[in-house]
Design a protein around this motif. Structure first.
Motif, mmCIF file in Angstrom:
data_model
loop_
_atom_site.group_PDB
_atom_site.id
_atom_site.type_symbol
_atom_site.label_atom_id
_atom_site.label_comp_id
_atom_site.label_asym_id
_atom_site.label_seq_id
_atom_site.Cartn_x
_atom_site.Cartn_y
_atom_site.Cartn_z
ATOM 1 N N ALA A 244 0.833 -1.205 0.000
ATOM 2 C CA ALA A 244 0.000 0.000 0.000
ATOM 3 C C ALA A 244 0.865 1.252 0.000
ATOM 4 C CB ALA A 244 -0.914 0.007 1.226
ATOM 5 N N VAL A 246 -0.212 5.234 0.244
ATOM 6 C CA VAL A 246 -1.380 6.095 0.445
ATOM 7 C C VAL A 246 -0.909 7.512 0.755
ATOM 8 C CG1 VAL A 246 -3.465 6.519 1.804
ATOM 9 C CG2 VAL A 246 -2.775 4.165 1.267
ATOM 10 N N ILE A 253 -8.160 11.060 1.155
ATOM 11 C CA ILE A 253 -7.219 10.195 0.450
ATOM 12 C C ILE A 253 -6.992 10.772 -0.946
ATOM 13 C CG2 ILE A 253 -6.771 7.876 -0.432
ATOM 14 C CD1 ILE A 253 -8.686 6.843 1.771
ATOM 15 N N GLU A 255 -4.498 9.804 -3.015
ATOM 16 C CA GLU A 255 -4.100 8.726 -3.915
ATOM 17 C C GLU A 255 -3.850 7.467 -3.104
ATOM 18 O OE1 GLU A 255 -1.087 8.177 -7.685
ATOM 19 O OE2 GLU A 255 -0.328 9.238 -5.933
ATOM 20 N N ALA A 256 -4.255 6.338 -3.646
ATOM 21 C CA ALA A 256 -3.993 5.049 -3.019
ATOM 22 C C ALA A 256 -3.571 4.058 -4.094
ATOM 23 C CB ALA A 256 -5.224 4.536 -2.281
ATOM 24 N N LEU A 258 -2.620 0.118 -4.399
ATOM 25 C CA LEU A 258 -2.772 -1.109 -3.622
ATOM 26 C C LEU A 258 -2.549 -2.331 -4.510
ATOM 27 C CD1 LEU A 258 -6.083 -0.140 -1.796
ATOM 28 C CD2 LEU A 258 -3.808 -0.137 -0.768
ATOM 29 N N GLU A 274 -8.955 1.403 -5.915
ATOM 30 C CA GLU A 274 -8.244 2.660 -5.730
ATOM 31 C C GLU A 274 -9.132 3.854 -6.070
ATOM 32 O OE1 GLU A 274 -4.625 2.307 -7.961
ATOM 33 O OE2 GLU A 274 -4.115 0.385 -7.023
ATOM 34 N N LYS A 278 -10.156 7.234 -3.662
ATOM 35 C CA LYS A 278 -9.608 8.540 -4.009
ATOM 36 C C LYS A 278 -10.597 9.670 -3.714
ATOM 37 C CE LYS A 278 -7.168 10.924 -7.737
ATOM 38 N NZ LYS A 278 -6.652 10.794 -9.124
ATOM 39 N N LEU A 319 -5.428 0.092 5.636
ATOM 40 C CA LEU A 319 -5.863 1.438 5.261
ATOM 41 C C LEU A 319 -5.970 2.357 6.482
ATOM 42 C CD1 LEU A 319 -8.522 0.523 2.558
ATOM 43 C CD2 LEU A 319 -6.284 1.581 2.193
ATOM 44 N N THR A 323 -3.680 5.721 6.411
ATOM 45 C CA THR A 323 -4.317 7.034 6.419
ATOM 46 C C THR A 323 -3.992 7.813 7.683
ATOM 47 O OG1 THR A 323 -6.361 6.022 7.254
ATOM 48 C CG2 THR A 323 -6.191 6.376 4.878
#
Length: 327
Positions: A244, A246, A253, A255-256, A258, A274, A278, A319, A323
């Motif tokens: 991940a 992030v 968020i 951008e992620a 994964l 994803e 976002k 996550l 985050t």
């Protein structure tokens, strides 16, 4: 072990030319190939030793890194630039195998390692990956470590690499040398093939095509995590793993990225997961939604049914940490 010829190559083009025949294999670290040869799962007529090729450097290129195919997993994990700018990759490498194996295993070989499905290794069992058309005993047998995503009637074997999962999250590009003298760049998303009806064809590489390097793009900002759930703390393949990256902006968020191991027949990534994250504010409901999207087509085969619930718990946990800036 079946008798074979041995030849050293002096440059990548020569190596690719020699290995253009179907019965020839490259050998570098040999951490997977030699085991398969001892069991006569792989029975090449010739091995082409590429260890003397000039493919052992890690260089800065176009704002990112260019990693030679013969860089060992230990060297790559310890590189200061990788640890600083691509921490997800360093952590994935250190989560894989043992120290002794990482000292021998190479970057190119890691991408091409074959499944650890027990039925693939058991030569008396039916396995379409080992013997096309014979059947898949894994579907009805002991399939605890096998895949729940990207499976087919012909195969449910899991891709074993930790490194490839992190490189999938990083959008790496694979450089190759072909037997006709040409070269090409392959996005890692295109390298591995879903099994479909031909699980014995695992990549899009042509006969004799040699991986020479892997390019990483410019460093990606954000929290880098690699979470690996397995039966024991070391030297075990993933039941579920998550790479991940992030990045947060103003509590949302931004951008992620994964990627997942232990779940798929290839290193797994789902753009829909994803996209769902976002621009959103982190919450339990959002993370549960992301897991639902990831698992919408998941299918257990009995012993591996638990992977679905395990993923529903592991992804939100990752996550939450990412985050909150917890690495």
């Amino acid at each position: 072990m079946k008798q074979f010829e041995y030849q050293r190559a002096s440059d990548p083009r020569e190596a690719a030319h020699i290995a253009a025949e179907a019965s020839v294999r490259f050998i570098a670290g040999g951490t997977n190939l030699l085991d398969l040869m001892k069991l006569q799962i792989e029975t090449p007529d010739k091995l082409v030793d590429i260890n003397r090729l000039a493919l052992k450097s890690i260089e800065e290129a176009d704002g990112g890194l260019r990693i030679g195919a013969l860089v060992t997993n230990s060297e790559l994990a310890a590189d200061e630039r990788v640890r600083r700018d691509y921490a997800v990759l360093s952590r994935a490498l250190l989560a894989g195998a043992s120290g002794q194996l990482r000292n021998k295993a190479t970057t190119g070989g890691n991408l091409l390692q074959r499944t650890r499905c027990g039925y693939f290794y058991e030569t008396t069992a039916r396995c379409n990956k080992r013997q096309p058309g014979s059947g898949c005993d894994g579907r009805e047998g002991f399939n605890r470590i096998l895949a729940i995503l990207g499976t087919s009637e012909a195969c449910i074997a899991t891709h074993p690499s930790d490194m490839a999962v992190a490189m999938r999250a990083l959008d790496a590009v694979i450089e190759t040398q072909k037997s006709d003298g040409s070269t090409r760049d392959i996005p890692i998303a295109e390298l591995h093939r879903l099994p479909g009806g031909t699980p014995q064809i695992e990549t899009i590489l042509e006969p004799g095509e040699l991986i020479t390097a892997v390019r990483l793009p410019k460093p990606v900002d954000g929290v880098h995590l690699y979470r690996k759930v397995r039966d024991r703390a070391s030297y075990a393949f993933a039941l579920v793993s998550i790479a991940a990256i992030v990045r947060m902006e103003d509590g949302r968020i931004a951008e992620a990225k994964l990627a997942f191991g232990g779940l798929g027949t290839v290193p797994w990534r789902d753009a829909a997961v994803e996209d769902a994250l976002k621009g959103e504010t982190p919450s339990d409901q959002l993370f549960a939604k992301a897991a639902d999207i990831l698992l919408k087509d998941a299918k257990g085969f009995g012993d591996n049914d638990f992977k679905i619930e395990l993923t529903r718990r592991t992804l939100p946990a990752v996550l939450h940490d990412a985050t909150r800036g917890e690495s």
